[in-house]
Design a protein around this motif. Structure first.
Motif, PDB file in Angstrom:
ATOM      1  N   VAL A   7       0.846  -1.201   0.000  1.00  0.00           N
ATOM      2  CA  VAL A   7       0.000   0.000   0.000  1.00  0.00           C
ATOM      3  C   VAL A   7       0.878   1.246   0.000  1.00  0.00           C
ATOM      4  O   VAL A   7       0.616   2.206  -0.742  1.00  0.00           O
ATOM      5  N   ALA A   8       1.936   1.247   0.807  1.00  0.00           N
ATOM      6  CA  ALA A   8       2.851   2.394   0.845  1.00  0.00           C
ATOM      7  C   ALA A   8       3.505   2.599  -0.521  1.00  0.00           C
ATOM      8  O   ALA A   8       3.627   3.733  -0.992  1.00  0.00           O
ATOM      9  N   GLY A   9       3.884   1.513  -1.165  1.00  0.00           N
ATOM     10  CA  GLY A   9       4.473   1.617  -2.499  1.00  0.00           C
ATOM     11  C   GLY A   9       3.492   2.198  -3.506  1.00  0.00           C
ATOM     12  O   GLY A   9       3.857   3.018  -4.355  1.00  0.00           O
ATOM     13  N   LEU A  55       5.177   2.867   6.190  1.00  0.00           N
ATOM     14  CA  LEU A  55       6.492   2.230   6.133  1.00  0.00           C
ATOM     15  C   LEU A  55       7.225   2.288   7.458  1.00  0.00           C
ATOM     16  O   LEU A  55       7.995   1.386   7.796  1.00  0.00           O
ATOM     17  N   ALA A  97      -0.214  11.784   0.088  1.00  0.00           N
ATOM     18  CA  ALA A  97       0.020  10.375  -0.236  1.00  0.00           C
ATOM     19  C   ALA A  97       1.400   9.939   0.251  1.00  0.00           C
ATOM     20  O   ALA A  97       1.557   8.859   0.833  1.00  0.00           O
ATOM     21  N   LYS A  98       2.397  10.792   0.059  1.00  0.00           N
ATOM     22  CA  LYS A  98       3.765  10.471   0.507  1.00  0.00           C
ATOM     23  C   LYS A  98       3.836  10.409   2.028  1.00  0.00           C
ATOM     24  O   LYS A  98       4.466   9.502   2.592  1.00  0.00           O
ATOM     25  N   ALA A 154       2.298   7.187   3.090  1.00  0.00           N
ATOM     26  CA  ALA A 154       3.215   6.091   2.751  1.00  0.00           C
ATOM     27  C   ALA A 154       4.335   6.005   3.780  1.00  0.00           C
ATOM     28  O   ALA A 154       4.668   4.909   4.263  1.00  0.00           O
ATOM     29  N   ASP A 155       4.904   7.156   4.146  1.00  0.00           N
ATOM     30  CA  ASP A 155       5.976   7.169   5.148  1.00  0.00           C
ATOM     31  C   ASP A 155       5.481   6.648   6.495  1.00  0.00           C
ATOM     32  O   ASP A 155       6.181   5.902   7.184  1.00  0.00           O
ATOM     33  N   LEU A 203       1.013   4.205  -2.735  1.00  0.00           N
ATOM     34  CA  LEU A 203       0.863   5.621  -2.382  1.00  0.00           C
ATOM     35  C   LEU A 203       2.044   6.431  -2.911  1.00  0.00           C
ATOM     36  O   LEU A 203       1.871   7.559  -3.384  1.00  0.00           O
ATOM     37  N   GLU A 204       3.233   5.864  -2.839  1.00  0.00           N
ATOM     38  CA  GLU A 204       4.408   6.563  -3.385  1.00  0.00           C
ATOM     39  C   GLU A 204       4.285   6.717  -4.905  1.00  0.00           C
ATOM     40  O   GLU A 204       4.642   7.759  -5.457  1.00  0.00           O
ATOM     41  N   GLU A 205       3.776   5.680  -5.570  1.00  0.00           N
ATOM     42  CA  GLU A 205       3.562   5.759  -7.015  1.00  0.00           C
ATOM     43  C   GLU A 205       2.536   6.844  -7.331  1.00  0.00           C
ATOM     44  O   GLU A 205       2.718   7.646  -8.250  1.00  0.00           O
TER      45      GLU A 205
END
Length: 166
Positions: free
Chosen positions: A121-123, A159, A151-152, A155-156, A125-127
């Protein structure tokens, strides 16, 4: 003979469409675009040249507006800019409780995900953040920057709860 059949089918379709237009209830709450579309359809069915209407701002521009959220004004759904969407989501997140905070007797409604799912999910969101930021995917526009930052940030946060964040 074939032309006669096609003309008869066209006449039948035309009559049915006009009946639908005539049977439609008064749509006082309908958008101007809907009314324009109905006028154009009626004109085309009656063999007239449909009136040309100017493009309206209500069509969604993916570089300016959220594609999944709308602001409801009365019965109409209005587009929300990407910046407005980011502000709204951040405001909602600021009002969120901590994971362990609950009123007495309130059931736990937190969603538990595995570490792998959190990283995926974090990946994603980073995309999404990369696609909303000015550059190759989004173009030079800056409308998506606040949503990209949100979103970043999310994601952080995800993670940080995995071995990646340790």
């Amino acid at each position: 003979m074939h032309d006669d059949v096609v003309q008869a089918q066209y006449a039948q379709l035309r009559s049915a469409a006009i009946e639908v237009l005539d049977a439609m209830p008064g749509a006082a709450d309908s958008s101007p675009q809907f009314h324009d579309a109905l006028k154009s359809l009626r004109a085309a069915l009656e063999g007239e040249t449909p009136p040309r209407s100017l493009p309206t701002r209500s069509s969604l521009d993916p570089f300016e507006h959220s594609l999944v959220a709308r602001s409801y004004v009365g019965q109409r759904a209005e587009p929300i800019s990407l910046a407005e969407r980011a502000v709204e989501l951040r405001r909602r997140l600021e009002g969120d409780r901590d994971l362990e905070d609950r009123l007495p007797g309130e059931p736990s409604r937190n969603v538990a995900v595995t570490e792998l799912r959190a990283m995926i999910v974090a990946g994603l969101l980073e995309e999404l953040a990369a696609r909303l930021s000015p550059g190759a995917a989004f173009g030079p526009g800056r409308s998506g920057e606040e949503l990209a930052r949100l979103a970043k940030d999310l994601a952080d946060e995800l993670l940080a709860q995995t071995f990646v964040g340790e």
